[in-house]
Design a protein around this motif. Structure first.
Motif, PDB file in Angstrom:
ATOM      1  N   ASP A   8       0.842  -1.199   0.000  1.00  0.00           N
ATOM      2  CA  ASP A   8       0.000   0.000   0.000  1.00  0.00           C
ATOM      3  C   ASP A   8       0.874   1.244   0.000  1.00  0.00           C
ATOM      4  N   ALA A   9       0.341   2.317  -0.561  1.00  0.00           N
ATOM      5  CA  ALA A   9       1.071   3.579  -0.575  1.00  0.00           C
ATOM      6  C   ALA A   9       1.253   4.084   0.854  1.00  0.00           C
ATOM      7  N   LEU A  10       2.430   4.606   1.136  1.00  0.00           N
ATOM      8  CA  LEU A  10       2.722   5.160   2.451  1.00  0.00           C
ATOM      9  C   LEU A  10       2.351   6.644   2.438  1.00  0.00           C
ATOM     10  N   PRO A  11       1.473   7.095   3.314  1.00  0.00           N
ATOM     11  CA  PRO A  11       1.117   8.513   3.343  1.00  0.00           C
ATOM     12  C   PRO A  11       2.369   9.372   3.519  1.00  0.00           C
ATOM     13  N   TRP A  12       2.464  10.427   2.730  1.00  0.00           N
ATOM     14  CA  TRP A  12       3.669  11.261   2.757  1.00  0.00           C
ATOM     15  C   TRP A  12       3.875  11.901   4.123  1.00  0.00           C
ATOM     16  N   ARG A  13       2.790  12.337   4.752  1.00  0.00           N
ATOM     17  CA  ARG A  13       2.939  12.960   6.068  1.00  0.00           C
ATOM     18  C   ARG A  13       3.494  11.956   7.078  1.00  0.00           C
ATOM     19  N   GLU A  14       3.047  10.725   6.978  1.00  0.00           N
ATOM     20  CA  GLU A  14       3.547   9.692   7.893  1.00  0.00           C
ATOM     21  C   GLU A  14       5.033   9.448   7.661  1.00  0.00           C
ATOM     22  N   LEU A  15       5.452   9.464   6.395  1.00  0.00           N
ATOM     23  CA  LEU A  15       6.867   9.272   6.086  1.00  0.00           C
ATOM     24  C   LEU A  15       7.708  10.401   6.673  1.00  0.00           C
ATOM     25  N   VAL A  16       7.272  11.640   6.467  1.00  0.00           N
ATOM     26  CA  VAL A  16       8.024  12.780   6.998  1.00  0.00           C
ATOM     27  C   VAL A  16       8.031  12.746   8.519  1.00  0.00           C
ATOM     28  N   GLN A  17       6.924  12.324   9.120  1.00  0.00           N
ATOM     29  CA  GLN A  17       6.856  12.213  10.571  1.00  0.00           C
ATOM     30  C   GLN A  17       7.892  11.236  11.090  1.00  0.00           C
ATOM     31  N   GLN A  18       8.081  10.134  10.375  1.00  0.00           N
ATOM     32  CA  GLN A  18       9.054   9.136  10.797  1.00  0.00           C
ATOM     33  C   GLN A  18      10.484   9.626  10.658  1.00  0.00           C
ATOM     34  N   LEU A  19      10.758  10.357   9.594  1.00  0.00           N
ATOM     35  CA  LEU A  19      12.138  10.743   9.291  1.00  0.00           C
ATOM     36  C   LEU A  19      12.522  12.120   9.807  1.00  0.00           C
ATOM     37  N   HIS A  20      11.558  13.019   9.918  1.00  0.00           N
ATOM     38  CA  HIS A  20      11.869  14.383  10.353  1.00  0.00           C
ATOM     39  C   HIS A  20      10.640  14.951  11.077  1.00  0.00           C
ATOM     40  N   PRO A  21      10.430  14.581  12.342  1.00  0.00           N
ATOM     41  CA  PRO A  21       9.230  15.005  13.067  1.00  0.00           C
ATOM     42  C   PRO A  21       9.032  16.519  13.106  1.00  0.00           C
ATOM     43  N   VAL A  22      10.131  17.273  13.179  1.00  0.00           N
ATOM     44  CA  VAL A  22      10.000  18.728  13.259  1.00  0.00           C
ATOM     45  C   VAL A  22       9.378  19.277  11.978  1.00  0.00           C
ATOM     46  N   ASN A  23       9.859  18.788  10.838  1.00  0.00           N
ATOM     47  CA  ASN A  23       9.292  19.238   9.574  1.00  0.00           C
ATOM     48  C   ASN A  23       7.823  18.848   9.446  1.00  0.00           C
ATOM     49  N   SER A  24       7.489  17.656   9.902  1.00  0.00           N
ATOM     50  CA  SER A  24       6.111  17.182   9.748  1.00  0.00           C
ATOM     51  C   SER A  24       5.130  18.089  10.479  1.00  0.00           C
ATOM     52  N   GLU A  25       5.583  18.732  11.536  1.00  0.00           N
ATOM     53  CA  GLU A  25       4.714  19.615  12.311  1.00  0.00           C
ATOM     54  C   GLU A  25       4.651  21.020  11.716  1.00  0.00           C
ATOM     55  N   SER A  26       5.704  21.423  11.016  1.00  0.00           N
ATOM     56  CA  SER A  26       5.764  22.803  10.532  1.00  0.00           C
ATOM     57  C   SER A  26       5.280  22.970   9.096  1.00  0.00           C
ATOM     58  N   LEU A  27       5.311  21.911   8.306  1.00  0.00           N
ATOM     59  CA  LEU A  27       4.926  22.032   6.902  1.00  0.00           C
ATOM     60  C   LEU A  27       3.410  21.973   6.747  1.00  0.00           C
ATOM     61  N   PRO A  28       2.855  22.819   5.898  1.00  0.00           N
ATOM     62  CA  PRO A  28       1.395  22.849   5.718  1.00  0.00           C
ATOM     63  C   PRO A  28       0.900  21.692   4.863  1.00  0.00           C
TER      64      PRO A  28
END
Length: 238
Positions: free
Chosen positions: A126-146
């Protein structure tokens, strides 16, 4: 890891990466004098490893400027996750496997069908949600990016070339329009009249000193929305 590549009777390419993952994609055939024979695919394969679009990796001869938009998407993905290079496979088959683990097998199969090819994988992914991927690799970015950043990322990394976002649409995208801050090259910035009158040799000396200085080390800071949007816009405009 040792890899073996062989041709099967059904004209498929088969790769075994030693971990039980098998990747196939059909090669084109052509009829000549009533006999079936392999049609050697002489397709453009330009681009940097890790930034090639699926249609390039599948050796399709139907390529357009959309391959550059895929590459822009990889750049944006690197900035959002803080990982570079993000894709670093040694060959095209492994590169397709890397992409499949992110976008899912169904979308790659659909992209292959549109190109007149066949893509199969040993398991459904299944496709991995992009937000979930960023959350795993760079939590700070996942919170700041719209949200619109993730929408643009998905539109750029669309495996089907005919469904991928166009360069014009990138420049008109909410993420780019709202957050991009274009800074023109220094060569395009006109010096103020006073500086032009008084600058002279001192300015030239500073330029030479700057040119001769070694580049400063680059850290891996958090990617701001404006920086990511500007990078996506610049890549699309190029």
């Amino acid at each position: 890891q040792q890899r073996q590549l062989q041709n099967h009777g059904d004209d498929q390419a088969y790769a075994d990466d030693g971990g039980g993952a098998h990747l196939h994609y059909g090669a084109a055939r052509a009829g000549v004098d009533g006999d079936r024979m392999r049609l050697r695919q002489l397709a453009p394969r330009a681009g940097t490893r890790g930034f090639r679009a699926p249609e390039v990796l599948m050796r399709s001869r139907h390529q357009s400027t959309s391959i550059d938009n895929w590459s822009a998407g990889v750049i944006l993905l690197c900035m959002m996750t803080g990982r570079y290079p993000f894709f670093d496979s040694p060959d095209d088959l492994t590169a397709l496997a890397e992409i499949a683990e992110l976008v899912g097998t169904a979308s790659l199969q659909r992209a292959a069908t549109a190109l007149g090819k066949r893509f199969t994988y040993t398991r459904h992914v299944d496709a991995l949600p992009w937000r979930e991927l960023v959350q795993q690799l760079h939590p700070v970015n996942s919170e700041s990016l719209p949200d619109c950043a993730y929408h643009l990322l998905a539109a750029l990394l669309q495996p089907c070339a005919h469904e991928r976002i166009t360069a014009k649409a990138v420049l008109d995208h909410e993420f780019v329009v709202t957050y991009a801050r274009w800074v023109p090259p220094a060569s395009e910035l006109a010096a103020p009249p006073s500086a032009a009158a008084a600058g002279g040799a001192a300015a030239a000396a500073r330029d030479r000193e700057f040119a001769d200085a070694p580049p400063a080390p680059v850290a891996a800071p958090t990617t701001s929305a404006s920086a990511a949007a500007a990078a996506a816009a610049a890549a699309a405009a190029a």
